[in-house]
Design a protein around this motif. Structure first.
Motif, PDB file in Angstrom:
ATOM      1  N   GLY A 155     -31.393   0.176   8.772  1.00 36.97           N
ATOM      2  CA  GLY A 155     -31.752   1.355   8.268  1.00 36.97           C
ATOM      3  C   GLY A 155     -33.267   1.683   8.476  1.00 36.97           C
ATOM      4  O   GLY A 155     -34.047   1.290   8.955  1.00 36.97           O
ATOM      5  N   TRP A 156     -33.239   3.285   7.676  1.00 36.40           N
ATOM      6  CA  TRP A 156     -34.532   3.979   8.135  1.00 36.40           C
ATOM      7  C   TRP A 156     -35.797   3.135   7.648  1.00 36.40           C
ATOM      8  O   TRP A 156     -37.062   3.107   8.288  1.00 36.40           O
ATOM      9  CB  TRP A 156     -34.600   5.324   7.611  1.00 36.40           C
ATOM     10  N   GLU A 163     -36.003  -0.042   6.916  1.00 36.80           N
ATOM     11  CA  GLU A 163     -36.056  -1.729   6.823  1.00 36.80           C
ATOM     12  C   GLU A 163     -36.979  -2.264   7.767  1.00 36.80           C
ATOM     13  O   GLU A 163     -37.218  -3.449   7.550  1.00 36.80           O
ATOM     14  CB  GLU A 163     -34.561  -1.901   7.131  1.00 36.80           C
ATOM     15  N   LYS A 206     -32.803  -4.758  -2.154  1.00 36.05           N
ATOM     16  CA  LYS A 206     -33.472  -4.329  -0.756  1.00 36.05           C
ATOM     17  C   LYS A 206     -33.965  -5.715  -0.304  1.00 36.05           C
ATOM     18  O   LYS A 206     -35.166  -5.801   0.409  1.00 36.05           O
ATOM     19  CB  LYS A 206     -34.629  -3.350  -0.798  1.00 36.05           C
ATOM     20  N   GLY A 217     -27.640   4.854   9.835  1.00 32.24           N
ATOM     21  CA  GLY A 217     -28.422   4.280   8.788  1.00 32.24           C
ATOM     22  C   GLY A 217     -27.710   2.935   8.542  1.00 32.24           C
ATOM     23  O   GLY A 217     -26.763   2.402   8.842  1.00 32.24           O
ATOM     24  N   GLN A 266     -30.572   1.701   0.468  1.00 33.87           N
ATOM     25  CA  GLN A 266     -31.318   2.732   1.577  1.00 33.87           C
ATOM     26  C   GLN A 266     -32.240   3.360   0.766  1.00 33.87           C
ATOM     27  O   GLN A 266     -33.004   3.996   1.351  1.00 33.87           O
ATOM     28  CB  GLN A 266     -30.395   3.386   2.120  1.00 33.87           C
ATOM     29  N   GLY A 290     -25.494   5.369   2.304  1.00 27.90           N
ATOM     30  CA  GLY A 290     -25.842   4.462   3.515  1.00 27.90           C
ATOM     31  C   GLY A 290     -24.849   5.012   4.739  1.00 27.90           C
ATOM     32  O   GLY A 290     -24.118   5.861   4.832  1.00 27.90           O
ATOM     33  N   GLY A 293     -29.185   8.542   3.862  1.00 25.64           N
ATOM     34  CA  GLY A 293     -29.133   7.150   3.972  1.00 25.64           C
ATOM     35  C   GLY A 293     -28.274   6.687   5.019  1.00 25.64           C
ATOM     36  O   GLY A 293     -28.446   5.647   5.581  1.00 25.64           O
TER      37      GLY A 293
END
Length: 470
Positions: free
Chosen positions: A43-44, A46, A241, A282, A290, A296, A303
């Motif tokens: 993910g963007w 992460e 998260k 994503g 996300q 996501g 996401g």
């Protein structure tokens, strides 16, 4: 005698000098090495360089500081195969026809109002892929990890294939692997094995190289690295998260990238190597939320399509830079051609733009529209998904982003959604009624793009569809 001896000395000296010059020429790199790192489902937000306080990516973080980070980077599609096909062809999805993974009829038929556009599952050989063009121009081309676009990447321009096939994810991350051809002792972990083989291939290479490093991680199945699990279980949790098992997989990828970087530096190749880091789409919402992005993987909310992205090239790209220009992974193809000083073939249509003018600080991009087209269905995995409804990650539609504005158009009900990403990154406030003129402007732009690219739009009603009760 003196004359003959002098001639002999001249001949020996000339032969030696000639050999010395040849040897010197072969060791002088004429083109930069290229490594494309394309993580699966990361993910963007992460990687920790993008703000994660739970997942740890120290190697990736350090690498990102040595180049330019793009904060508004996107994949050309919201799931694996179409994103990778767009990256390798430099084309929007409707041009190559790989629209999703597997069937376009995903989800229950009674819930699908339209007959979706048929999907292609293998890249057509008529397309000139990045590795094919680089190979023709003197590059050793190496694929390592997930391919997903055909049964054998050796048929698509790669000279060496490490573990790549049509498989979209491994049966498991510990040997023996049921769907991946890679020799291993029982219990050995896939991510490390792929890096072992990649470094081994580089050790015997004497040409400029292009590496497509695409580890299967961090795609499901979520199988932890046991030695790392206790550390993440003990960390303070962040709601939605902070998945400890997933965290170990991210760190494992990070560690193996560290091995690759260490090898490049030990062999004095790092300075002449361009490294592009990104993700194919994503992150999976049910694995890791996300937020602040909506939804996501599989969704065309932020996401599902926004991804981490940076480029490193020591001495050519300034370190510590960031850029907010909206970019896409279809920009990678023209960027690599410019970096490698390869002329674009006359008959090659590329839908992206080279990023090198930004990377070299020569110019700033003019604002351009970004497009996505997804005329198929993709079912939801869980009911909690932040999408338009609980049954699908996306229903057929297309999207345009232009400046700070983003417009969604869904084909089943002809619905429009307008978001101001500058002030509403979470895409919570639909501004269609508030800004009707902006809505119409973007809608006309989207319709014209679809017409120009012959984008197929599903219109046939599914006879098995059952209208939901209100």
């Amino acid at each position: 005698m003196k004359i003959r001896f002098a001639l002999f000395i001249l001949m020996v000296f000339g032969f030696t000098a000639c050999r010395t010059n040849q040897s010197s020429d072969t060791k002088t790199p004429t083109k930069p090495n290229i490594i494309l790192i394309n993580i699966d489902d990361l993910g963007w937000g992460e990687p920790s360089f993008m703000g994660s306080a739970f997942y740890e990516t120290p190697v990736i973080d350090d690498l990102s500081k040595q180049g330019m980070v793009f904060t508004n980077a996107y994949a050309a599609a919201a799931n694996c195969a179409p994103s990778r096909a767009s990256l390798m062809t430099g084309k929007w999805t409707q041009r190559h026809g790989i629209l999703t993974v597997g069937s376009s009829e995903r989800g229950k038929s009674v819930d699908r109002r339209l007959i979706p556009i048929a999907n292609k599952t293998e890249i057509d050989k008529k397309f000139l892929l990045i590795p094919e063009l680089l190979k023709k121009n003197g590059y050793q081309t190496i694929h390592a990890g997930k391919w997903h676009l055909s049964h054998d990447p050796l048929q698509n321009g790669f000279a060496i294939n490490i573990a790549g096939s049509h498989a979209g994810h491994p049966s498991g991350y510990h040997a023996p692997f049921k769907n991946i051809d890679l020799k291993a002792e029982k219990g050995e972990r896939l991510t490390g094995l792929i890096m072992d083989e990649l470094i081994r291939a580089l050790e015997t290479n004497e040409e400029p190289f292009f590496v497509n490093y695409a580890p299967y991680a961090v795609h499901t199945p979520i199988q932890p690295v046991d030695s790392l699990l206790e550390k993440y279980q003990a960390k303070e949790k962040i709601p939605g998260k902070s998945n400890p098992k997933y965290a170990t997989m991210i760190e494992d990828v990070d560690t193996n990238i560290g091995r690759l970087i260490a090898y490049l530096k030990q062999t004095d190749q790092f300075k002449n190597t361009v490294i592009i880091f990104t993700s194919d789409n994503g992150g999976l919402f049910f694995v890791s939320n996300q937020s602040p992005l909506r939804a996501g993987k599989g969704s065309y909310y932020e996401g599902g399509i926004r991804v981490p992205f940076f480029v490193v090239w020591e001495g050519k790209i300034d370190s510590g830079g960031t850029d907010s220009t909206p970019i896409s992974n279809i920009d990678i193809y023209p960027t690599l051609l410019e970096i490698a000083d390869i002329a674009t073939p006359i008959d090659l249509i590329l839908d992206g733009n080279s990023l090198y003018p930004i990377l070299s600080k020569k110019e700033i991009f003019e604002t351009r529209p970004m497009f996505w087209h997804f005329p198929v269905y993709l079912q939801a995995i869980t009911k909690e998904n932040e999408n338009r409804d609980t049954k699908f990650r996306t229903r057929p539609g297309s999207v345009v982003r232009y400046g700070k504005w983003k417009l969604h158009h869904y084909f089943e009900d002809n619905a429009l959604e307008l978001y101001d990403l500058e002030n509403d990154l979470e895409e919570k406030n639909n501004l269609v009624k508030t800004f009707p003129e902006k809505t119409e402007e973007l809608f006309q732009l989207l319709k014209q793009w679809r017409a120009d690219t012959n984008a197929p739009i599903p219109t046939e009603i599914n006879p098995e569809f059952v209208e939901p009760t209100k």
